[in-house]
Motif scaffolding. Structure first.
Motif, mmCIF file in Angstrom:
data_model
loop_
_atom_site.group_PDB
_atom_site.id
_atom_site.type_symbol
_atom_site.label_atom_id
_atom_site.label_comp_id
_atom_site.label_asym_id
_atom_site.label_seq_id
_atom_site.Cartn_x
_atom_site.Cartn_y
_atom_site.Cartn_z
ATOM 1 N N ASP A 1 0.822 -1.217 0.000
ATOM 2 C CA ASP A 1 0.000 0.000 0.000
ATOM 3 C C ASP A 1 0.854 1.265 0.000
ATOM 4 N N GLY A 2 2.131 1.101 -0.166
ATOM 5 C CA GLY A 2 2.994 2.277 -0.206
ATOM 6 C C GLY A 2 3.310 2.785 1.184
ATOM 7 N N GLY A 3 2.852 2.106 2.214
ATOM 8 C CA GLY A 3 3.126 2.535 3.573
ATOM 9 C C GLY A 3 4.470 2.043 4.073
ATOM 10 N N ASN A 4 4.837 2.473 5.261
ATOM 11 C CA ASN A 4 6.132 2.127 5.843
ATOM 12 C C ASN A 4 5.944 1.736 7.294
ATOM 13 N N ILE A 5 6.939 1.029 7.775
ATOM 14 C CA ILE A 5 6.910 0.665 9.187
ATOM 15 C C ILE A 5 8.247 1.045 9.810
ATOM 16 N N VAL A 6 8.170 1.702 10.964
ATOM 17 C CA VAL A 6 9.400 1.885 11.727
ATOM 18 C C VAL A 6 9.213 1.265 13.095
ATOM 19 N N GLU A 7 10.336 0.858 13.666
ATOM 20 C CA GLU A 7 10.274 0.334 15.019
ATOM 21 C C GLU A 7 11.032 1.289 15.911
ATOM 22 N N ILE A 8 10.486 1.589 17.051
ATOM 23 C CA ILE A 8 11.256 2.406 17.993
ATOM 24 C C ILE A 8 11.398 1.671 19.316
ATOM 25 N N GLU A 9 12.540 1.897 19.910
ATOM 26 C CA GLU A 9 12.802 1.312 21.222
ATOM 27 C C GLU A 9 12.838 2.420 22.241
ATOM 28 N N ILE B 1 5.348 1.535 14.239
ATOM 29 C CA ILE B 1 4.455 2.570 13.705
ATOM 30 C C ILE B 1 4.336 2.410 12.190
ATOM 31 N N HIS B 2 3.111 2.245 11.713
ATOM 32 C CA HIS B 2 2.864 2.218 10.271
ATOM 33 C C HIS B 2 2.515 3.632 9.851
ATOM 34 N N PHE B 3 3.181 4.116 8.818
ATOM 35 C CA PHE B 3 2.848 5.473 8.373
ATOM 36 C C PHE B 3 2.887 5.519 6.852
ATOM 37 N N SER B 4 2.330 6.554 6.292
ATOM 38 C CA SER B 4 2.276 6.665 4.833
ATOM 39 C C SER B 4 3.239 7.750 4.358
ATOM 40 N N GLY B 5 3.511 7.732 3.060
ATOM 41 C CA GLY B 5 4.358 8.790 2.502
ATOM 42 C C GLY B 5 5.807 8.365 2.425
ATOM 43 N N GLY B 6 6.628 9.317 2.076
ATOM 44 C CA GLY B 6 8.031 9.002 1.801
ATOM 45 C C GLY B 6 8.957 9.389 2.920
ATOM 46 N N ILE B 7 10.185 9.665 2.487
ATOM 47 C CA ILE B 7 11.260 9.898 3.436
ATOM 48 C C ILE B 7 11.028 11.174 4.262
ATOM 49 N N GLN B 8 10.353 12.161 3.645
ATOM 50 C CA GLN B 8 10.086 13.412 4.385
ATOM 51 C C GLN B 8 9.161 13.138 5.572
ATOM 52 N N ASN B 9 8.184 12.289 5.325
ATOM 53 C CA ASN B 9 7.266 11.949 6.406
ATOM 54 C C ASN B 9 7.974 11.186 7.515
ATOM 55 N N GLN B 10 8.907 10.349 7.086
ATOM 56 C CA GLN B 10 9.671 9.593 8.088
ATOM 57 C C GLN B 10 10.487 10.550 8.945
ATOM 58 N N GLU B 11 11.074 11.546 8.301
ATOM 59 C CA GLU B 11 11.866 12.540 9.032
ATOM 60 C C GLU B 11 10.981 13.303 10.028
ATOM 61 N N LYS B 12 9.816 13.683 9.540
ATOM 62 C CA LYS B 12 8.899 14.442 10.397
ATOM 63 C C LYS B 12 8.464 13.600 11.603
ATOM 64 N N LEU B 13 8.203 12.332 11.313
ATOM 65 C CA LEU B 13 7.790 11.411 12.372
ATOM 66 C C LEU B 13 8.874 11.297 13.438
ATOM 67 N N LEU B 14 10.119 11.197 12.984
ATOM 68 C CA LEU B 14 11.238 11.092 13.927
ATOM 69 C C LEU B 14 11.312 12.340 14.802
ATOM 70 N N LEU B 15 11.169 13.512 14.149
ATOM 71 C CA LEU B 15 11.215 14.778 14.907
ATOM 72 C C LEU B 15 10.077 14.843 15.925
ATOM 73 N N ASP B 16 8.880 14.468 15.470
ATOM 74 C CA ASP B 16 7.718 14.513 16.367
ATOM 75 C C ASP B 16 7.919 13.606 17.577
ATOM 76 N N LEU B 17 8.398 12.400 17.286
ATOM 77 C CA LEU B 17 8.592 11.438 18.369
ATOM 78 C C LEU B 17 9.646 11.934 19.347
ATOM 79 N N ALA B 18 10.720 12.503 18.783
ATOM 80 C CA ALA B 18 11.806 12.968 19.643
ATOM 81 C C ALA B 18 11.306 14.073 20.563
#
Ligand SMILES: Nc1ncnc2c1ncn2[C@@H]1O[C@H](COP(=O)(O)OP(=O)(O)O)[C@@H](O)[C@H]1O
Ligand SMILES: [Mg+2]
Lengths: 316, 296
Positions: free
Chosen positions: A230-238, A271-288
């Motif tokens: 579906d074009g989505g992504n998964i990241v794992e955080i510890e 975390i499953h999220f949609s979009g590309g690398i920019q969204n991943q970056e934003k997600l990392l910033l938000d989480l941090a």
């Protein structure tokens, strides 16, 4: 001056009528670690042996820093440290002697030789064995000396064929740390492995091979992205401390682009999220900025594993 | 470019390598070091000492004039008869053993034991490995030969004083030439195989039996000069120690109905030629084979 590079140009290798490597083209440039991932028998060792002129290509050529390995082996390999399969060292020599031989062949300055040998041997944690005969060493100990030998002349390019095989789990971890430390020294590392998590742990990019064919060469995150249809992504955080389900449901699930959040255990979330690398970056910033005790953030192993298995299955 | 202490400057593709000649020297040096640590070298040395011991005892027990008689009709110098008896009868065996011990699996062993893999992916020519190992084997063999010659000469000096016949010096030189040819051959042969024991076995059979046998058959039954066999060329080592150098001669068959024939004797130029050609041909073949060999 351009960075280090290796390039395979239409490489093929036949053993009799068996095609072990089929028209492989791959160019890797700059300081990075590229994992050469494929199951047993995929053609990884064959490729690396052509790059070190241990075997000849049936067709095509292998270039290191632009120099054809088979045409000018001395020049092409002068800045290459390699570990292909598990070479044996003359059993009657000590690591110091064997490494002296290599450093003389590679022209290390006499004044530096002794210190350099001691440095690389302690890097592979074998200093106690420096003056003992190799004949009595275990497989893992010999492998460490082989790694020391590859490090000896401070090469720009490392060609490592399954460097952790034959080592116990602690040895594997230590070798991975050594390879990781090479990355910080501006080196090009091309490391084969059949272990997905090893490549994921160490490398920035991955070249997948199976049945002698290159399937994909891309950054780890791009390859991971292909996993989800579906074009989505998964990241794992510890996390360093436990997180409750409520925070997950309320705060994390409501972050931008996030579709699903799983909590396999109290210190880990997927975390499953949609979009590309920019969204991943934003997600990392938000989480941090949430200060939830995040200590790691990486693309999900299972996602990459899916890609790996899917790609391999496609070539069957 | 500023240099900070503790950081190495990346120099893509521009490392200064030693010359191929000096890389050959490195390989030779460590090859010899390896020999000095190996059982093989000392076994060969022990064999040389045992043969020397047997000769020394024979000469001492039976008397030099009995084991190496010098009859006034055919012999001009007793010292020559002594060297002919000792050196002429044994040195080719010692040389052949050196060839088998140091050359028999020189290349095949690198594949079987995977020691070749340690070196071959380094920036040096394959020929440098081959030549370096060959020189190492030559030097190790020369050391054994020198010790053997030393004991021979020691006995000679004891019985005949300082007059070492010049023919012995010639024979010694031919021995070195034969050693060079034998090592050239065994190295070539060992690069045909990927198994250590197989290549040792085959070279041992060739040099200890097959060549002499073929030489015998060709010379006596087929009645052709066996100029194409390395051991025939090595005949100059013993021939030169004879009081009169033997020549190719027709012989009358014994009794009525016996066939006439010829006994062949290699001349010095022929012998040198055979050994040189053997060396050059096998060195080229061995190098080409090793260059093309795949480290699979
Ligand atoms: N010397 C050889 N002769 C015949 N087939 C070989 C030889 N070496 C490797 N192969 C075959 O080539 C394929 C690729 O081997 P290899 O490159 O060693 O795979 P990998 O290192 O990825 O496990 C395998 O199917 C293997 O059986
Ligand atoms: Mg392999």
């Amino acid at each position: 001056m351009s960075g280090p590079s290796i390039e395979a140009v239409n490489l093929s290798k036949r053993y009799g009528s068996f095609l072990a490597l089929s028209n492989l083209s791959l160019k890797i440039e700059g300081s990075k670690c590229v994992g050469f991932l494929g199951p047993n028998g995929a053609g990884k060792t064959t490729t690396l042996k052509i790059f070190t002129d241990m075997i000849r290509a049936s067709e095509g050529k292998a270039l290191i820093n632009g120099i054809d390995v088979h045409v000018d082996k001395r020049k092409a390999l002068s800045s290459v440290g390699s570990l292909i399969e598990s070479p044996e060292i003359y059993p009657s020599l000590t690591p110091r002697e064997a490494l002296s031989m290599v450093s003389e062949i590679r022209g290390l300055p006499r004044a530096e030789k002794r210190k350099k040998i001691e440095d690389v041997v302690s890097e592979v944690k074998m200093e106690e064995w420096l003056d003992k005969k190799v004949g009595k060493f275990s497989k893992g100990m010999k492998q460490r000396i082989n790694i020391a030998s590859a490090l000896l002349s401070d090469p720009d390019v490392f060609l490592l064929d399954e460097p952790t095989t034959g080592l116990d789990p602690r040895g594997m971890a230590e070798v991975r740390d050594i390879v990781k430390s090479l990355k910080t020294r501006n080196r090009l590392i091309f490391m084969s492995s059949h272990l997905l998590n090893e490549v994921q742990d160490i490398c920035d990019e991955v070249a997948m091979i199976d049945h002698g064919k290159l399937l994909v060469y891309d950054s780890l995150s791009n390859v991971t992205r292909r996993a989800s249809s579906d074009g989505g992504n998964i990241v794992e955080i510890e996390l360093s401390r436990e997180i409750d389900q409520q925070t997950v449901n309320n705060d994390i699930a409501s972050l931008a682009n996030v579709s699903v959040v799983e909590r396999p255990d109290p210190k880990r979330i997927r975390i499953h999220f949609s979009g590309g690398i920019q969204n991943q970056e934003k997600l990392l910033l938000d989480l941090a900025s949430m200060k939830i005790g995040m200590i790691s953030f990486h693309p999900s192993t299972s996602a990459l594993e899916d890609t790996y298995l899917k790609l391999i299955k496609d070539t069957l | 470019m500023s240099k900070e202490p503790g950081t190495s400057v990346s120099t893509t593709g521009s490392r200064i390598l030693p010359t191929s000649v000096s890389q050959v020297g490195t390989i030779t040096k460590y090859e010899i070091l390896n020999y000095f640590r190996s059982r093989r070298f000392f076994i060969l040395l022990a064999i040389g000492l045992i043969i020397s011991g047997i000769f020394t005892a024979l000469v001492a027990y039976y008397g030099v004039s009995n084991v190496a008689p010098c009859l006034p009709s055919t012999c001009s110098t007793p010292a020559l008869a002594f060297y002919s008896f000792w050196w002429g009868n044994s040195i080719t065996f010692v040389i052949v053993l050196s060839g088998i011990f140091f050359g028999g699996d020189a290349i095949s062993g690198e594949f079987q034991n995977k020691t070749g893999y340690f070196l071959v992916a380094n920036p040096l020519r394959r020929s440098s490995i081959y030549i370096g190992k060959w020189l190492g084997a030559l030097i190790a063999s020369v050391i054994v030969l020198a010790i053997y010659a030393g004991i021979t000469v020691g006995n000679g000096l004891f019985y005949f004083g300082a007059n070492v016949p010049f023919q012995f010096v010639e024979s010694l030189s031919f021995s070195i030439l034969y050693l060079i040819a034998v090592l050239g051959f065994t190295f070539f042969f060992s690069s045909l195989f990927k198994s250590s024991s197989m290549s040792i076995l085959v070279t041992a059979i060739l040099f200890l039996f097959a060549f002499s046998l073929i030489q015998l058959i060709v010379a006596n039954l087929v009645q052709i000069e066996p100029w194409f066999i390395i051991t025939y060329g090595s005949g100059i080592i013993g021939n030169v120690l004879m009081d009169t150098y033997p020549t190719t001669q027709p012989i009358r068959g014994p009794g009525p109905g016996g066939r006439d024939g010829t006994t062949y004797a290699v001349t010095i130029p022929e012998g040198i030629m055979i050994l040189l050609v053997y060396f050059i041909a096998t060195a080229i073949l061995g190098l080409v084979l090793f260059e093309r060999k795949e480290f699979t």
